[in-house]
Design a protein around this motif. Structure first.
Motif, PDB file in Angstrom:
ATOM      1  N   VAL A 193       0.838  -1.198   0.000  1.00 43.40           N
ATOM      2  CA  VAL A 193       0.000   0.000   0.000  1.00 43.40           C
ATOM      3  C   VAL A 193       0.875   1.251   0.000  1.00 43.40           C
ATOM      4  CG1 VAL A 193      -1.851   1.248   1.181  1.00 43.40           C
ATOM      5  CG2 VAL A 193      -1.795  -1.266   1.235  1.00 43.40           C
ATOM      6  N   GLY A 194       1.903   1.235   0.814  1.00 46.50           N
ATOM      7  CA  GLY A 194       2.813   2.377   0.857  1.00 46.50           C
ATOM      8  C   GLY A 194       2.178   3.622   1.438  1.00 46.50           C
ATOM      9  N   CYS A 195       2.870   4.741   1.251  1.00 50.27           N
ATOM     10  CA  CYS A 195       2.386   6.016   1.783  1.00 50.27           C
ATOM     11  C   CYS A 195       1.683   6.802   0.679  1.00 50.27           C
ATOM     12  CB  CYS A 195       3.559   6.828   2.327  1.00 50.27           C
ATOM     13  SG  CYS A 195       4.359   6.001   3.714  1.00 50.27           S
ATOM     14  N   MET A 212      12.375   2.138  -4.932  1.00 46.85           N
ATOM     15  CA  MET A 212      12.531   0.694  -5.118  1.00 46.85           C
ATOM     16  C   MET A 212      11.863  -0.088  -3.991  1.00 46.85           C
ATOM     17  SD  MET A 212      16.154  -1.329  -5.211  1.00 46.85           S
ATOM     18  CE  MET A 212      16.375  -2.872  -6.102  1.00 46.85           C
ATOM     19  N   GLY A 213      12.030   0.388  -2.785  1.00 42.04           N
ATOM     20  CA  GLY A 213      11.479  -0.297  -1.618  1.00 42.04           C
ATOM     21  C   GLY A 213      11.250   0.694  -0.501  1.00 42.04           C
ATOM     22  N   CYS A 214      11.183   0.181   0.725  1.00 46.71           N
ATOM     23  CA  CYS A 214      10.909   1.044   1.890  1.00 46.71           C
ATOM     24  C   CYS A 214       9.663   1.890   1.656  1.00 46.71           C
ATOM     25  CB  CYS A 214      12.114   1.947   2.215  1.00 46.71           C
ATOM     26  SG  CYS A 214      13.423   1.068   3.070  1.00 46.71           S
ATOM     27  N   HIS A 215       8.645   1.279   1.054  1.00 46.35           N
ATOM     28  CA  HIS A 215       7.439   2.041   0.726  1.00 46.35           C
ATOM     29  C   HIS A 215       6.674   2.482   1.961  1.00 46.35           C
ATOM     30  CE1 HIS A 215       7.403  -0.365  -3.294  1.00 46.35           C
ATOM     31  NE2 HIS A 215       8.315   0.571  -3.272  1.00 46.35           N
ATOM     32  N   GLY A 216       6.887   1.798   3.080  1.00 47.39           N
ATOM     33  CA  GLY A 216       6.171   2.163   4.298  1.00 47.39           C
ATOM     34  C   GLY A 216       6.656   3.460   4.912  1.00 47.39           C
ATOM     35  N   SER A 217       7.842   3.896   4.489  1.00 52.08           N
ATOM     36  CA  SER A 217       8.369   5.170   4.991  1.00 52.08           C
ATOM     37  C   SER A 217       8.166   6.242   3.929  1.00 52.08           C
ATOM     38  CB  SER A 217       9.860   5.003   5.314  1.00 52.08           C
ATOM     39  OG  SER A 217      10.564   6.187   5.050  1.00 52.08           O
ATOM     40  N   SER A 218       7.551   7.345   4.323  1.00 47.21           N
ATOM     41  CA  SER A 218       7.340   8.434   3.363  1.00 47.21           C
ATOM     42  C   SER A 218       8.673   9.158   3.154  1.00 47.21           C
ATOM     43  CB  SER A 218       6.304   9.417   3.908  1.00 47.21           C
ATOM     44  OG  SER A 218       6.700   9.896   5.176  1.00 47.21           O
ATOM     45  N   THR A 219       9.083   9.266   1.909  1.00 46.50           N
ATOM     46  CA  THR A 219      10.329   9.966   1.580  1.00 46.50           C
ATOM     47  C   THR A 219       9.927  11.282   0.923  1.00 46.50           C
ATOM     48  OG1 THR A 219      11.429   7.859   1.247  1.00 46.50           O
ATOM     49  CG2 THR A 219      12.487   9.795   0.293  1.00 46.50           C
TER      50      THR A 219
END
Lengths: 628, 628
Positions: free
Chosen positions: A80-82, A275-282
């Motif tokens: 789902v991501g941010c 690419m990844g770390c979708h759970g953290s909003s960048t």
């Protein structure tokens, strides 16, 4: 075998969750580092509060949170991501906020902070041990409290009392969070190029203007306010890194009574598709004459920020270890249930059409590598966490000599931990895909996400290349070899102690490590000698040197773990847990044969002639495509 | 520098496209392998048709297609991916079909096939050279004609004349495509476990029933029909690999007049959601009493399929090389425009706030590694392509001795190419992210896609672990060392020739390679000796042995390229291209110092004691989580 051995049984397809490796964590804490004794020395900094019962319950409860609450969020975070909604609203993945609320309500964010600001005043190392578990279960979720930790530490060390009073209570409680705003579109590694401006308003506040990119957890819906720690330049500040100051810039202004005021001019332009770390909003954050307050002294922003950066670098080392741990757990489960081909030495599972793949040496090499990085990395990180406890205690006691000593040692260890464990964590995560074969490439099984998530670890908080230069150039060579000489002297003593108490294979490995340490010292001297005539040779050597140090460090920790295991085996107390300790010795053999052996190459490539790397002219890298 | 040097200038954000490295391709063909002379020997298999002008125009036109048509599709393939519509309909990404139509209309799919079936009858190697370019530009698009190639080769070698007549014309023209259906949910590496059934209908056709998974390009909208090459078991077939037969099962039945009939009972259940390679549909195919025809002999399906598998393994080696090439092009462009920090040896770009990062040794090590894998991999793959040409010529001429000789040699080289270049391709792609830093982790810049796409390369078509066992166990040890002894003898001769014609650094490297080859032969003998007492030691050694061979192979190709470059430099003809040849020599130095040096470790770890890997009991891999 033990009452505590848990049985996890899940379908082949579908995400396997994480189980907190409490037995291994407790082994490292109790038997390798004797944590009760360690805490007993922390008289001024909460060590006496950390009773064995309390520590045990913190570990067990954090393990439960990680296993039951956070682990199931890992796939949701990825899929789902941010979501960016508007310049003041970013949504985190479903379940993240609820898990954060549980974490805050349990008081977990506050355990390692001073009681004065509402913390529980326990030793800092306990929050690193917690991060071991929460990061393995769901790394991106862990980043939100993790970034806050860095901001809190920065305020604690450099903030004025007024600033601390204004922000720390809420941040320590977890009601508000924090970020670090360093990178700009034109610069990341080279912060001397920072352009963001800070203009004094004359009332002690500043107008902050500029664009920051790649701001992790830069906006979210988990807390009511976010304090951004922002690097910016004052008018007429010197060029380069000596003209950067650090500012506290809240998302929402805070009224004199502590209540929330209007939105500050801090707008989120976009969140990155990564690419990844979708759970953290960048986030890309646009500061438009946003109101900020100076943290610490003018033009000392970069040294101040290093409090934050060092916290984050250890956090990033945890990321590498956590990726190895999570991927190992999933790969191990698969290797014990997937059967393919017969073992070379004959049938192992006659009841099946083929043998379980854990019987094949090629699969074992992958699994044992993952295990070595997870468990060895844990020991490496905990060592530094306990050293940081000692430093904090010495600070409070005003023992500046001891502070300087430990600071030197942590300065030496941090780039090794960060650089080595993140590179090895990526390799370990890739090994996990390899064990799963084609099923590891399919998203459903959760193996490939670990690779995508951990790939950033050797980039952010200073690339491996930056860590290599920090270790070899900034720490060792600028320190005139003092850090390496001190390190090696300490090693000779520690290994000597193991030698005097060991026999057989352990003793052989101790001798091997003694030789490796002497060689490390000698090779460092050779590098220093070369550097006098040829400065580029430092850049040629640095990454390989870092990995070389990393392999020796891993082997060192395995020697100490093996030594602790031997003691337990000899004590006779551990009959029912014999297999656990024997496995540690077995793993040590693997690490010496397979991982320390990597230094045979690194010892060569760190002395690759500079000509071999610098001799190729820039225009001659390609003749088919190029840019003018 | 040359008229042909193209200038690519694109914005920092946004995907940089690919430029076909025609200069390097032509160097390898003409100056390393003397392709005109090679083609002249292929009297029966189209070599005489391959005039220098024609070859030049094939290369240039394929380069244009790759650069202008395929490269822009790479990001579309990733972002849009394939869409499952119903069991007979899967959509490829926008633009894929149009590009395929262009490819077919230009006759590119047909160039290397016999004129008898509508091909152009040119040497097979030309289609590999084309794949170098199309795969670098857009790997997933290249898979569609690539899989067809395997199916065509399988029919050409093993199909009955009726089957060839029925399918080959359309497949060679590109009107229809082909797939390979091997993997099932319970087995991939171990095809002895295949369960799909084939029941004879009594009229020469069979009912095929079973589920195949991970079928690349298993369904799509680019062609009217798809011929699936399916492994299945006849009733009462022997257990294991000796009871598998190969069947031709079309998506749509083909009427006697060649026109398309009804859909066969071949249904696509789903397409996989994967880490990368989104442009290629990965299908789960359900065969429900689908009509099929036997290819070749009963129960010889696996040996027959190896015609297909070997084609695909070389194709997968191309994937590794292509990932290195594409990532290198993008990383190089960035390293020449991004500035960060000053060079250790002093300012290089005083007009900028910092120096271009290509000045930093740590960045150069990454770039030169990528370049070495791309250009060295190219030479490795082309060598095998030209050998395959020779084998085909010998086949047509009935020279069975030569066929067997070359087949042995290709059997020895294929696992090295596949295993080594895919592992190195992944490392090279990761190096590309590292050069770009945080910007490499963001999807917009196209660097992370290369990593996600190439990650499967060391898994499919036989994992690296399988390749290692194939090389060391199946080829070398079962061949009683003949393949390695033949290989080393040939190497001594070839290196001796370079030695006799070289001086200086090239001569030193030639001596280094001579020693490395002798050591390779000796170490192989040691492994064989160990294997007599301890079969598991082969599994312990195999992956490291494969990489060890790979590093030597890469160094060998660099020696030959360097030798060719030295000749050109000595000839005086190449004044204006001097820099190109000097760069080859410079790169050779890099490869020997940095990549061949990796063998220092591999020489140790391939002899890691079996106890070190097999000693850890299966139940003792973890004490915190496990499965019964």
């Amino acid at each position: 075998m033990f009452a505590g051995r848990k049985i996890v049984s899940q379908s082949l397809r579908g995400v396997r969750h994480y189980t907190a490796p409490l037995k291994d964590i407790k082994f490292v804490m109790n038997e390798v580092y004797n944590v009760d004794k360690h805490f007993a020395t922390l008289k001024e900094t909460g060590g006496l509060l950390a009773t064995p019962d309390l520590v045990e319950s913190i570990l067990d409860e954090t393990g439960r949170l990680a296993t039951e609450v956070l682990a199931p969020l890992n796939v949701v975070g990825d899929r789902v991501g941010c979501t960016w909604v508007d310049k003041h609203t970013t949504k985190t993945p479903p379940g993240f906020k609820e898990a954060y609320d549980q974490f805050v309500q349990a008081g977990w964010g506050a355990i390692s902070y001073p009681e004065k600001y509402g913390g529980q005043g326990l030793p800092k190392s306990l929050s690193i041990v917690q991060a071991d578990m929460t990061a393995s279960a769901c790394f991106t979720w862990t980043m939100y409290p993790g970034l806050s930790k860095g901001a809190i530490n920065t305020l604690l060390v450099h903030g004025s009392e007024a600033l601390k009073e204004k922000y720390l209570h809420k941040m320590i409680q977890g009601e508000w969070t924090g970020t670090m705003c360093l990178t700009e579109p034109q610069c990341g590694s080279d912060l001397g190029q920072v352009k963001t401006k800070a203009e004094p308003n004359g009332d002690g506040t500043y107008k902050i203007s500029g664009t920051k990119i790649f701001i992790s957890c830069g906006d979210h819906d988990m807390a009511d306010n976010i304090l951004h720690c922002v690097l910016a330049r004052l008018p007429n500040a010197p060029a380069g890194t000596k003209g950067i100051s650090l500012f506290a810039v809240p998302k929402r202004k805070v009224n004199a009574d502590g209540s929330l005021g209007d939105f500050n001019n801090v707008g989120i332009d976009r969140i990155e598709d990564k690419m990844g770390c979708h759970g953290s909003s960048t986030c890309q954050i646009n500061f438009e004459e946003a109101e900020g307050v100076l943290i610490g002294s003018e033009n000392k922003g970069l040294p101040h920020m290093f409090t934050f950066i060092n916290t984050s670098r250890v956090g990033t080392a945890v990321q590498g270890m956590a990726a190895a741990e999570l991927s190992y757990q999933k790969a191990l489960a698969y290797a014990k249930e997937r059967f393919s081909m017969r073992a070379l030495s004959g049938t192992k599972n006659p009841e099946k059409a083929a043998d379980f793949i854990i019987n094949h040496p090629g699969v074992r090499k992958l699994l044992m590598f993952q295990k070595a990085i997870a468990e060895g990395g844990r020991s490496m990180i905990y060592e530094c966490a306990f050293l940081a406890d000692e430093m904090f205690e010495a600070e409070v006691k005003g023992d500046t000599k001891k502070v300087a000593e430990i600071d030197d040692r942590l300065g030496f260890m941090t780039p090794i931990l960060k650089g080595y464990l993140t590179e090895m964590g990526l390799e370990a995560a890739n090994a996990g895909i390899q064990v799963w074969g084609g099923h590891g490439y399919v998203k459903d099984n959760g193996m490939e996400q670990i690779v995508r998530d951990v790939r950033i670890a050797s980039v952010w908080e200073g690339t491996t290349q930056i860590q290599g230069l920090d270790l070899l150039g900034r720490k060792i060579l600028l320190g005139k070899l003092k850090p390496i000489n001190n390190h090696c002297s300490a090693m000779y003593n520690k290994i000597g102690k193991v030698l005097s108490e060991s026999s057989g294979a352990t003793r052989s490995r101790a001798w091997g490590l003694m030789l490796a340490t002497a060689e490390l010292q000698w090779n460092t001297f050779k590098i220093a000698k070369n550097a006098m005539k040829d400065k580029e040779s430092v850049g040629v050597a640095s990454v390989d040197y870092l990995k070389y140090c990393g392999n020796i460090t891993l082997a060192t920790h395995y020697l100490f773990m093996e030594h602790a295991a031997n003691k337990a085996l000899a004590s006779g107390k551990a009959v029912e847990e014999k297999a656990f300790y024997e496995a540690k010795v077995q793993m040590s053999q693997f690490v010496y044969d397979e991982i320390l052996a990597r230094n045979a190459t690194l010892k060569k490539t760190m002395f690759t002639p500079t000509e071999s790397i610098m001799g190729l002219k820039i225009n001659d890298f390609s003749f088919d495509y190029t840019r003018v």
